[in-house]
Enzyme design. Structure first.
Site, PDB file in Angstrom:
ATOM      1  N   HIS A 119       0.830  -1.204   0.000  1.00  0.00           N
ATOM      2  CA  HIS A 119       0.000   0.000   0.000  1.00  0.00           C
ATOM      3  C   HIS A 119       0.870   1.262   0.000  1.00  0.00           C
ATOM      4  CE1 HIS A 119      -2.964   3.029   1.007  1.00  0.00           C
ATOM      5  NE2 HIS A 119      -2.178   3.392   2.009  1.00  0.00           N
ATOM      6  N   HIS A 124       1.214   4.916  -2.666  1.00  0.00           N
ATOM      7  CA  HIS A 124       1.478   6.345  -2.416  1.00  0.00           C
ATOM      8  C   HIS A 124       2.644   6.937  -3.191  1.00  0.00           C
ATOM      9  CE1 HIS A 124      -1.299   7.306   0.883  1.00  0.00           C
ATOM     10  NE2 HIS A 124      -1.071   6.095   1.380  1.00  0.00           N
ATOM     11  N   GLU A 165      -6.142   9.218  -0.041  1.00  0.00           N
ATOM     12  CA  GLU A 165      -6.416   7.777   0.021  1.00  0.00           C
ATOM     13  C   GLU A 165      -7.492   7.306  -0.964  1.00  0.00           C
ATOM     14  OE1 GLU A 165      -4.615   5.637   1.408  1.00  0.00           O
ATOM     15  OE2 GLU A 165      -3.609   6.584   3.115  1.00  0.00           O
ATOM     16  N   SER A 184      -4.015   0.502  -4.390  1.00  0.00           N
ATOM     17  CA  SER A 184      -3.410  -0.729  -3.879  1.00  0.00           C
ATOM     18  C   SER A 184      -4.449  -1.812  -3.611  1.00  0.00           C
ATOM     19  CB  SER A 184      -2.596  -0.430  -2.611  1.00  0.00           C
ATOM     20  OG  SER A 184      -3.435   0.068  -1.577  1.00  0.00           O
TER      21      SER A 184
HETATM   22 CO    CO Z   1      -2.189   5.220   2.945  1.00  0.00          CO
END
Ligand code: CO
Ligand code: PHE
Length: 286
Positions: A119, A124, A165, A184
């Site tokens: 993730h 990111h 997010e 993700s």
């Molecule tokens: Co995050």
């Protein structure tokens, strides 16, 4: 003897990853690569390519940091898990991205409630290769330190949730994903664009700050920006008066739609998403 403050930084110890751990990364990576073509935004895909985060296995943070640093001045710092808010914000404000090192187990491929290295790095870090988004994340860190002082972290945290997010972006080709929590996730990267259930609403700063969210299931609502310049401009003003303004207003449930919301239709692969007039349904009681 205890230190008053620690930065929670650890060593990634790249050589300690097992072959099984690298294999899990490859599995997740290859699955997302197939899903994200035509679903992730251009900025993300460019960032991923620029990093050269290979399908080969869990990347070495030092190598990634050197590439990222050259592009936007950000670096990755290894941490054991979620860090306290003040530490997290201080890292972002200093253009340091705290990333976990561990990878989920094979029986957790589809779902994990806490961030892992897949993730954090795959989700990111590619976005941090984009100069505008890189500046937004630094500004968010500074804004976080301020929100902490002002006691309005809950409002600011929703902005992170619904942009960093779980954000969507409208492009001439249709809606695309830029939120890392979606990028993700195999299931949510299809659901967020194509499932008829969730609302896809035009981004509005105050609306976002008032909207509750769930951390244990796919989102009920996604907020859609036009471009990263718009996001950065909308978040540039001093939030102190905005916090005061919304402090007296009720929270908005995750699944609510307000009369003033502007919605976007779900996209079908290959079909251009259209902007819809007005809300699809009105369920709000706020
Ligand atoms: Co995050
Ligand atoms: N302008 C915000 C403030 O005054 C800082 C911020 C920028 C917060 C970008 C989030 C994202 O608090």
């Amino acid at each position: 003897m205890s230190e008053a403050r620690t930065d929670y930084a650890i060593k990634q110890d790249w050589s300690a990853y097992s072959e099984e751990e690298h294999a899990i990364w490859r599995l997740l990576f290859e699955r997302q690569q197939r899903l994200l073509a035509g679903r992730a935004c251009r900025e993300y895909l460019d960032g991923l390519e620029g990093l050269g985060v290979a399908a080969g296995g869990i990347p070495d943070f030092r190598r990634l940091s050197d590439i990222l640093d050259r592009a936007t001045g950000w670096r990755i710092v290894a941490v054991p898990g979620l860090v306290p808010d003040d530490v997290f914000f201080a890292y972002l404000a200093a253009r340091r991205f705290p990333s976990t090192c561990f990878i989920r187990r094979r029986d957790q491929l589809d779902y994990l409630q806490e961030p892992d290295v897949f993730h954090d790095i795959y989700g990111h870090v590619p976005m941090l290769m984009n100069p505008v988004f890189a500046d937004y994340m630094q500004a968010y860190g500074e804004g976080g330190l301020k929100a902490l002082r002002l006691g309005h972290l809950a409002h600011l945290a929703r902005l992170y949730w619904y942009t960093v997010e779980f954000g969507l972006i409208a492009t001439p080709e249709g809606l695309r994903i830029y939120g890392s929590g979606i990028l993700s996730s195999a299931g949510e990267s299809v659901y967020c664009l194509e499932d008829p259930h969730p609302h896809r609403l035009r981004f509005d700063l105050r609306r976002v700050m008032r909207t509750q969210y769930h951390i244990d299931r796919y989102q009920e609502t996604y907020f859609v920006i036009d471009d990263f310049g718009q996001l950065f401009a909308a978040t540039r003003p001093d939030f102190a008066p905005i916090y005061h303004e919304i402090a007296i207003l009720p929270d908005i449930p995750a699944e609510a739609v307000l009369p003033e919301d502007r919605g976007y239709a779900a996209s079908r692969p290959g079909i251009r998403a259209r902007k819809k007039e007005g809300p699809r349904v009105s369920t709000a009681r706020v």
